[in-house]
Scaffold this active site. Structure first.
Site: not given
Ligand code: ZN
Length: 248
Positions: A89, A114, A116, A120, A133, A199-200
């Site tokens: 992911h 991690h 994105h 986001e 994040h 957010t996942t």
């Protein structure tokens, strides 16, 4: 207070409770495209229902915050980061025990961080090429996520170290050395704080979001190298509903 009791409830679930954590055993497959994409997450599993029906979801557009007297942030991430994984992911870096975020009188233990692509959260409508994040757990079990936005500019040394070590294959991990984390933390400590969600999947609510409003820089070529691994791993902006945003 509601946040704290809710978090205690889900911390006991078998599902990985951290944002974009490695898939736990039994977690339904999810992604960012087609029938496994964000608009279907709530239907993929009973455990993912908050993704569809939650009223306090993340990310959001960080617009029209209220001025507030918020505590000073003090990230103390000197304990190091021994491992990096491509978890299918995102690219995730595991924190050694002892990395902490101090927010006023509250102390949070860093679990992992991690990325994105693209960002986001939006900042007054603006989207950034990357968002980092830092996922923490408080002494009461609640989650606090520090978000850092990455804007196009000069090459970022810390991100370069991460790109150089990130496994190309989903599910693989590797040792990480030589990371100077300061390159991912802007000098200015201004931030927006609000109550949101992972957010996942499972999109659990009660997450204490702290998003820094000063971005750090990253080169376009570095963005492109991350995008080669993850062309899009950002959940779309969610309704704000009646939530209050506070800004330092
Ligand atoms: Zn995340």
């Amino acid at each position: 207070m509601e946040r704290r009791s809710f978090i205690k409830g889900f911390a006991g679930l078998a599902l990985c409770p951290v944002c974009a954590g490695a898939a736990a055993a039994g977690e339904p497959h999810w992604g960012y495209e087609g029938g496994e994409g964000p608009e279907y997450w709530g239907k993929l599993s009973e455990e993912f229902r908050a993704c569809a029906i939650g009223r306090g979801q993340s990310p959001i557009d960080l617009d029209h915050p209220q001025r507030a007297d918020l505590p000073k942030l003090d990230p103390r991430y000197a304990a190091g980061f021994p491992r990096i994984a491509n978890n299918g992911h995102t690219v995730q870096i595991d924190a050694a025990p002892g990395n902490r975020l101090v927010v006023g009188e509250d102390v949070y233990d860093l679990i992992q961080f991690h990325f994105h692509h693209p960002s986001e959260h939006r900042l007054r409508g603006r989207r950034f090429p990357l968002e980092c994040h830092f996922v923490h757990r408080g002494t009461d079990g609640g989650l606090a996520v520090l978000g850092v936005l990455l804007a196009r500019g000069r090459a970022n040394g810390a991100f370069e170290t991460i790109l150089a070590h990130a496994p190309q294959q989903a599910g693989a991990s590797a040792a990480l050395t030589g990371l100077d984390i300061s390159g991912l933390l802007p000098d200015a400590g201004r931030y927006v704080r609000y109550s949101g969600s992972l957010t996942t999947p499972p999109c659990s609510e009660g997450v204490d979001w702290i998003v820094l409003t000063t971005p750090v820089e990253v080169a376009e070529t570095q963005v492109a190298r991350f995008a080669a691994l993850y062309p899009n791993n950002a959940r779309p902006v969610q309704p704000r509903n009646r939530r209050i945003l506070r800004e330092t």
